[in-house]
Design an enzyme around this catalytic site. Structure first.
Site, PDB file in Angstrom:
ATOM      1  N   ASP A 124     -20.872   0.784  15.696  1.00 19.11           N
ATOM      2  CA  ASP A 124     -20.238  -0.312  16.436  1.00 19.11           C
ATOM      3  C   ASP A 124     -19.765   0.312  17.740  1.00 19.11           C
ATOM      4  OD1 ASP A 124     -18.891  -2.477  17.391  1.00 19.11           O
ATOM      5  OD2 ASP A 124     -17.503  -2.676  15.708  1.00 19.11           O
TER       6      ASP A 124
ATOM      7  N   ALA B 178     -12.715   3.022  13.895  1.00 17.47           N
ATOM      8  CA  ALA B 178     -11.491   2.247  14.092  1.00 17.47           C
ATOM      9  C   ALA B 178     -11.828   0.855  14.633  1.00 17.47           C
ATOM     10  CB  ALA B 178     -10.564   2.981  15.061  1.00 17.47           C
ATOM     11  N   PRO B 179     -11.122  -0.188  14.178  1.00 20.99           N
ATOM     12  CA  PRO B 179      -9.918  -0.179  13.333  1.00 20.99           C
ATOM     13  C   PRO B 179     -10.142  -0.111  11.831  1.00 20.99           C
ATOM     14  CG  PRO B 179     -10.389  -2.408  14.054  1.00 20.99           C
ATOM     15  CD  PRO B 179     -11.422  -1.541  14.703  1.00 20.99           C
ATOM     16  N   GLY B 180     -11.394  -0.039  11.365  1.00 15.34           N
ATOM     17  CA  GLY B 180     -11.623   0.286   9.974  1.00 15.34           C
ATOM     18  C   GLY B 180     -12.160  -0.805   9.072  1.00 15.34           C
TER      19      GLY B 180
ATOM     20  N   ASP C 112     -15.320  13.409  18.490  1.00 16.32           N
ATOM     21  CA  ASP C 112     -16.214  12.774  19.452  1.00 16.32           C
ATOM     22  C   ASP C 112     -17.571  12.539  18.785  1.00 16.32           C
ATOM     23  OD1 ASP C 112     -17.937  12.087  21.546  1.00 16.32           O
ATOM     24  OD2 ASP C 112     -16.964  13.428  22.974  1.00 16.32           O
TER      25      ASP C 112
ATOM     26  N   CYS D  69     -18.141   4.798  14.835  1.00 15.02           N
ATOM     27  CA  CYS D  69     -16.966   4.478  15.669  1.00 15.02           C
ATOM     28  C   CYS D  69     -16.081   3.589  14.813  1.00 15.02           C
ATOM     29  CB  CYS D  69     -17.380   3.785  16.961  1.00 15.02           C
ATOM     30  SG  CYS D  69     -18.408   4.793  18.047  1.00 15.02           S
TER      31      CYS D  69
ATOM     32  N   CYS E 109     -19.581  -5.975  20.074  1.00 20.24           N
ATOM     33  CA  CYS E 109     -18.902  -7.284  20.122  1.00 20.24           C
ATOM     34  C   CYS E 109     -18.965  -7.801  21.561  1.00 20.24           C
ATOM     35  CB  CYS E 109     -17.472  -7.187  19.618  1.00 20.24           C
ATOM     36  SG  CYS E 109     -16.440  -5.941  20.427  1.00 20.24           S
TER      37      CYS E 109
ATOM     38  N   ASP F  28     -14.065   8.650  14.345  1.00 22.72           N
ATOM     39  CA  ASP F  28     -13.595   8.000  15.571  1.00 22.72           C
ATOM     40  C   ASP F  28     -12.833   9.038  16.392  1.00 22.72           C
ATOM     41  OD1 ASP F  28     -13.305   4.846  16.466  1.00 22.72           O
ATOM     42  OD2 ASP F  28     -11.750   6.107  17.341  1.00 22.72           O
TER      43      ASP F  28
END
Length: 428
Positions: A308, A248-250, A293, A246, A361, A267
């Site tokens: 993540d 993004a944001p990279g 996906d 997953c 997170c 992503d």
């Protein structure tokens, strides 16, 4: 949104009007600031845009304090739009140090602009004038508490004292952390930053990211110190085939690419992956960028995978104080289920003996320790590699039986860090 022209008799209405609209979007429409910020601030000049964003963000951060200041003067709560005007007025007078006369006039004027709220103008005038006489009380109040829907489960998981320490950290906001592509010491020197124990560079004070030394050269990228840990734990090696599931944001993709590993960044968001490609190009790094996906992806098998997973993001409240007010927890169970499916899919894409770093997170046990226990029960032969979590700068006390957990109150003397859960699964 149609921008009205500020009255010559009441200065500074434009950014305040937009700040009020942003608060309404979060607290009434239950939308995140990231979803509405660009559209609602587009009508403003650059300086006013920054002021509107700052007013809304910091008012949300100190929402609980604002409500405590207002409580003695409100026998019943007014309409939500009016309550938000009052909150902004309190924040400006008590925290930002703005002159009370101008603040009171501004928010009375803004309430009068709303046909359904105009009859509250007398209440706004009276309440804000009363608060203006008690500005000193602001600093005696406790750190802003999270809403009950979130605070209650966190207290159940961590206890009142720990949650209170988190709230103190969240009220302080977050400094700017950078991940260096190569020379950490050089990045710290060029940006006047400090090297943290885990290798991130922390820059204090308000700075414009794109103007910092090394931005154009691609020497670093913005990434919270805690968010940089999963890729360090993964410890990708040159030539390994690695999936950032997953991406993004990279930030993690770039960390892995900088090791010399062969990385695939996956992503579902085409828009966000465009940004990943731009950042890779800026930093002179390469990765195979795939929009798709994760649950349907058929690549691999991979030596290592970093997942993540989509989560509640409750560990990032010090950066995103709108989250507790835009969310109410009702959609969380569906996220927990999605995380289970993603763990299962990631394990299916690993080579025998491969490793999966799973992280969120989040501060919620349901998205960390509980996911580990459930995954071990679902998969025979799956183990947790606690030794891999013992990387430089990580306090051994942060590591429990299921994995590594960081909290906003960790490194309190250094400015804190985001809340993360990180573990390493091994396929045997």
């Amino acid at each position: 949104m149609t921008m009205k022209t500020s009255s010559p008799k009441v200065a500074g209405l434009d950014p305040r009007r937009v700040a009020l609209a942003l608060l309404d979007a979060v607290t009434i429409e239950k939308r995140l600031l990231s979803e509405v910020l660009t559209k609602k601030t587009a009508v403003l000049a650059f300086d006013d845009r920054a002021r509107a964003q700052r007013l809304a963000t910091e008012c949300l951060r100190f929402m609980d304090r604002c409500d405590r200041m207002l409580g003695p003067y409100l026998s019943t709560l007014p309409a939500p739009h009016v309550m938000n005007a009052l909150r902004l007025g309190v924040y400006e007078m008590c925290a930002a140090g703005e002159a009370s006369h101008g603040v009171v006039n501004a928010y009375v004027s803004l309430v009068k602009e709303n046909a359904t709220a105009a009859h509250f103008k007398g209440l706004v005038n009276a309440v804000l004038r009363k608060v203006s006489g008690e500005v000193a009380k602001w600093e005696t109040l406790p750190a802003p508490m999270m809403p009950k829907w979130l605070r209650k489960p966190l207290i159940a998981d961590f206890g009142k004292a720990t949650v209170a320490a988190m709230e103190v950290a969240q009220a302080k906001g977050a400094p700017l952390d950078l991940s260096a592509k190569a020379n950490v010491a050089a990045v710290a020197s060029a940006t006047h930053g400090t090297v943290l124990p885990t290798g991130s560079v922390r820059v204090e004070g308000a700075v414009q990211v794109t103007k910092l030394a090394g931005f154009d050269a691609g020497d670093w990228w913005v990434q919270d110190a805690a968010a940089a840990l999963p890729a360090r734990v993964l410890a990708a090696q040159v030539g390994e085939h690695v999936l950032d599931m997953c991406a993004a944001p990279g930030g993690k993709t770039m960390q892995i690419a900088a090791t010399g590993a062969d990385v695939t960044a996956l992503d579902i968001s085409e828009i966000r992956m465009r940004r990943v490609s731009e950042n890779l190009a800026r930093c002179g790094l390469s990765a195979q960028v795939v929009v798709g996906d994760a649950l349907e992806y058929e690549g691999g098998p991979f030596d290592a995978i970093l997942l993540d997973a989509p989560c509640t993001a409750t560990g990032t409240i010090r950066r995103h104080p709108d989250l507790p007010y835009a969310k109410d927890g009702s959609d969380f169970p569906s996220l927990f289920e999605l995380q289970e499916h993603m763990i299962d899919r990631a394990l299916a894409l690993l080579k025998p003996g491969g490793r999966l770093v799973y992280c969120t997170c989040s501060l919620l046990i349901d998205e960390g320790e509980e996911q580990v226990r459930d995954a071990l029960a679902r998969h025979a032969g799956l183990t947790v590699d606690l030794e891999a979590l013992q990387i430089e700068g990580v306090d051994p006390e942060w590591i429990g039986p299921e994995g590594l957990r960081t909290r906003p109150d960790f490194w309190a003397d250094r400015g804190g860090m985001d809340g993360f859960f990180i573990t390493v699964f091994r396929h045997t």
